[in-house]
Write a protein that holds these residues in place. Structure first.
Motif, PDB file in Angstrom:
ATOM      1  N   CYS A  56       1.144  -1.302  -0.113  1.00 40.84           N
ATOM      2  CA  CYS A  56       0.212  -0.225  -0.008  1.00 40.84           C
ATOM      3  C   CYS A  56       1.071   1.533  -0.318  1.00 40.84           C
ATOM      4  O   CYS A  56       1.870   1.411   0.596  1.00 40.84           O
ATOM      5  CB  CYS A  56      -0.596   0.130   1.294  1.00 40.84           C
ATOM      6  N   TRP A  81      -3.585   3.746  -2.330  1.00 43.41           N
ATOM      7  CA  TRP A  81      -3.528   2.698  -2.804  1.00 43.41           C
ATOM      8  C   TRP A  81      -3.351   1.702  -2.638  1.00 43.41           C
ATOM      9  O   TRP A  81      -2.063   2.124  -1.534  1.00 43.41           O
ATOM     10  CB  TRP A  81      -1.827   3.339  -3.953  1.00 43.41           C
ATOM     11  N   SER A  82      -3.936   0.435  -2.333  1.00 43.46           N
ATOM     12  CA  SER A  82      -4.023  -0.529  -1.290  1.00 43.46           C
ATOM     13  C   SER A  82      -4.450  -1.854  -2.462  1.00 43.46           C
ATOM     14  O   SER A  82      -5.429  -2.342  -2.660  1.00 43.46           O
ATOM     15  CB  SER A  82      -5.144  -0.220  -0.733  1.00 43.46           C
ATOM     16  N   SER A  86      -2.003  -6.893  -1.546  1.00 41.39           N
ATOM     17  CA  SER A  86      -1.039  -6.756  -0.531  1.00 41.39           C
ATOM     18  C   SER A  86      -1.719  -7.293   1.102  1.00 41.39           C
ATOM     19  O   SER A  86      -2.627  -7.366   0.734  1.00 41.39           O
ATOM     20  CB  SER A  86      -1.452  -4.747   0.024  1.00 41.39           C
ATOM     21  N   LYS A  91      -3.047  -3.592   4.421  1.00 43.45           N
ATOM     22  CA  LYS A  91      -4.121  -2.728   3.933  1.00 43.45           C
ATOM     23  C   LYS A  91      -5.020  -2.121   5.181  1.00 43.45           C
ATOM     24  O   LYS A  91      -5.823  -0.384   5.086  1.00 43.45           O
ATOM     25  CB  LYS A  91      -5.275  -3.843   3.499  1.00 43.45           C
ATOM     26  N   TYR A  94      -3.535   1.128   6.155  1.00 40.07           N
ATOM     27  CA  TYR A  94      -2.870   2.659   5.292  1.00 40.07           C
ATOM     28  C   TYR A  94      -5.257   2.744   5.722  1.00 40.07           C
ATOM     29  O   TYR A  94      -4.710   4.173   5.502  1.00 40.07           O
ATOM     30  CB  TYR A  94      -3.037   2.044   4.086  1.00 40.07           C
ATOM     31  N   THR A 115      -7.138   0.230  -5.707  1.00 40.75           N
ATOM     32  CA  THR A 115      -6.821  -1.449  -5.467  1.00 40.75           C
ATOM     33  C   THR A 115      -5.834  -2.048  -7.208  1.00 40.75           C
ATOM     34  O   THR A 115      -5.521  -2.963  -7.112  1.00 40.75           O
ATOM     35  CB  THR A 115      -7.721  -2.448  -5.256  1.00 40.75           C
TER      36      THR A 115
END
Length: 130
Positions: A56, A81-82, A86, A91, A94, A115
């Motif tokens: 992320c 951004w995830s 990940s 996740k 974040y 994602t």
């Protein structure tokens, strides 16, 4: 979650002096730090290539465009951004610290959650800016 002073300073430079096209941030040792600075001549492709495929990140992008009235404008996007690949814990960290971090960066006009690279394509950014 602490936010390193450098994050705010670099964001102010992007916003006021336009020294950077983008900034990528990551969480490291319980604080948000600057991972990468994109120079003013770097492209949106350079920006999207800066994201790891399985970790992320937060990022801001200074998007320039020309209006129908032929005026040069700029909007600052915040991207969370995830990627699906990940780790779940990453996740969660974040996601839970995003709003607090975003409040530290005064001047963000749009937010995108992604994602997958297709969720932050240049077409989506352009559509959001107009």
């Amino acid at each position: 979650m602490a936010v390193h002073d450098d994050c705010k300073l670099k964001f102010l430079e992007l916003k006021a002096k336009r020294n950077f096209r983008f900034i990528v941030f990551k969480i490291e040792n319980q604080q948000v730090v600057v991972e990468k600075l994109g120079g003013p001549l770097e492209t949106y492709d350079d920006f999207t290539a800066s994201f790891p495929t399985d970790e992320c990140r937060y990022a801001v992008y200074d998007f320039d465009y020309i209006t129908e009235e032929n005026c040069q404008k700029s909007k600052i996007f915040f991207i969370a951004w995830s990627p699906d690949s990940s780790r779940v814990r990453m996740k969660m960290v974040y996601a839970s610290s995003k709003d607090r971090f975003k409040r530290e960066l005064d001047g963000i006009q749009f937010e995108l959650q992604a994602t997958d690279p297709s969720e932050m394509s240049l077409d989506i950014v352009k559509a959001r800016a107009f």
